[in-house]
Design a protein around this motif. Sequence first.
Motif, short mmCIF file in Angstrom:
data_model
loop_
_atom_site.label_atom_id
_atom_site.label_comp_id
_atom_site.label_asym_id
_atom_site.label_seq_id
_atom_site.Cartn_x
_atom_site.Cartn_y
_atom_site.Cartn_z
N GLY A 1 -28.70 -8.17 -24.94
CA GLY A 1 -28.28 -8.43 -26.32
C GLY A 1 -29.14 -9.44 -27.05
N ARG B 1 -20.90 -0.77 -31.60
CA ARG B 1 -19.44 -0.88 -31.57
C ARG B 1 -18.95 -2.02 -32.47
NH1 ARG B 1 -17.48 -1.33 -25.65
NH2 ARG B 1 -18.82 0.54 -25.60
N VAL C 1 -23.81 -8.73 -34.57
CA VAL C 1 -23.92 -7.34 -34.12
C VAL C 1 -25.34 -6.80 -34.24
CG1 VAL C 1 -21.51 -6.85 -34.69
CG2 VAL C 1 -23.28 -6.45 -36.41
N ASP C 2 -26.21 -7.53 -34.91
CA ASP C 2 -27.59 -7.05 -35.11
C ASP C 2 -28.50 -8.27 -35.22
OD1 ASP C 2 -29.84 -5.57 -35.67
OD2 ASP C 2 -29.13 -4.78 -37.58
N VAL D 1 -26.17 -10.57 -29.45
CA VAL D 1 -25.18 -9.73 -30.13
C VAL D 1 -23.94 -9.65 -29.25
CG1 VAL D 1 -26.89 -8.36 -31.38
CG2 VAL D 1 -26.13 -7.59 -29.15
N GLU D 2 -22.82 -9.39 -29.85
CA GLU D 2 -21.50 -9.26 -29.21
C GLU D 2 -20.96 -10.59 -28.71
OE1 GLU D 2 -19.07 -6.83 -25.67
OE2 GLU D 2 -21.24 -7.06 -25.53
N TYR E 1 -25.73 -3.71 -31.73
CA TYR E 1 -24.45 -3.48 -31.03
C TYR E 1 -23.59 -2.58 -31.92
CZ TYR E 1 -19.82 -4.65 -29.05
OH TYR E 1 -18.55 -4.60 -28.48
N LYS F 1 -24.02 -0.20 -24.14
CA LYS F 1 -23.52 -0.97 -25.29
C LYS F 1 -24.57 -1.26 -26.36
CE LYS F 1 -21.86 -4.53 -23.07
NZ LYS F 1 -21.12 -5.83 -22.86
N TYR F 2 -25.81 -1.48 -25.94
CA TYR F 2 -26.83 -1.97 -26.88
C TYR F 2 -27.96 -0.96 -27.10
CZ TYR F 2 -24.58 -6.35 -25.42
OH TYR F 2 -23.67 -7.32 -25.12
#
Length: 414
Positions: A279, A406, A333-334, A288-289, A404, A376-377
Amino acid sequence: MPSKDEQLLEQLSKLPDIEMPPETKRKILSTIRSKEAHYMEHTGKAQRFSTLGKGLAICSILVATCWMGATLIETNQPTALPRVSNGASPTPSTPNPAPQPNNGVTPTTPVAPKGDELLNTIRKQAEKGAVINSPYTVETTVFDDVEKAWGKPDRTDYVNGLSYATYEKRGVVFGYNKGMQLADIRSLDPRIQKITFAEIEQKWGKPNRVSEFGGQQIYTYDVTDKYQVKFVFEPSASDSNKLVLVRYNVYYPQGNRNLMADMNTTELLQNIRDLAKHGQTLGSEYRVEKDVFDTVEKQWGKPDTVSYVNGITYNTYRDRGLVLGFNKGMQIVDIRSYNYQLQYASLADVVKTLGKPQSTANVAGQTIYTYKVNDKYELKIVFSGVANGTNDSKIFIDHVNVFYPRGTINNMAG
């Protein structure tokens, strides 16, 4: 019988047609007669002039005087004849030609180059490795020489492998590497603000690279095989739809590349993929996340720009070369990295090292390769230019994203 003055005026009226009011003619005649009287008083020989001789002499003088006056008027030069002053200098309707040496005319201040001329000057200086408002050059100058001549900079920042020394009053920023060699010179000369991209493109043609970062549009031209010019535009403060040229750079990529971390292109791309699995990406300790933007802002301060896309807030930190996107819950998330090392990796290098992507897209003149690094990524690699199957070795990475998906879906619903 007409008086002598009337006879002379009649003779004057027969001269070539030159627009001159009768009163002006009388003043000229009066001046000539006064000079004649003065001469007669001192020589006592006025009687030697016959009436005809004097008439011819005066007419000759008048012809010469009128011819000189007409010539001077046509060429817009100041006349040497006596004139009545009203306390103000006359303003010519057209610019005076450049004064010749020893002609008694004060030289005018040179006019600053504009438009095409300024772009010509920018290019000529860039080909030497310099900007228009500094005598120093990339590659051949070390920053120690600048500091000896200009003194300490107003501030120094570290960005993308280079130290940047800012001289605000001079409108110049010098970027130098660990060996003190200048690799980047930025000009903030106010004259460039009137230059539009349309003018640049008309004069210089299409740029070699186009990129966008933090609201800035960057157009890059390869002016020699070693030096680049980067024109950086930002939205106008008064009109966000209008772009203004805020600075331009003369950049020596090799000066930055020489002192990169000991990592070749293959190792660099493998490192990017491995970071994305966790991430993360180049230049960012945040993930991320797992991390929230509040933590970033406490450490890094306020971002340079803020934008919103599809429910995600994107904050840009220009000096760090990073953009962080977070959702409504502040979850990151990014993360986008514009690290300077990326520009040396071509699309061909990416495919050779990482293989073919799971998906591709062309958006706004850029090619996007998406790799699913785990469940996930995603790793998105964005290239400057559109891939056509024949230019894989000629288009290079603009930036990379670790994404990410989601985290965006959960916060877009409802």
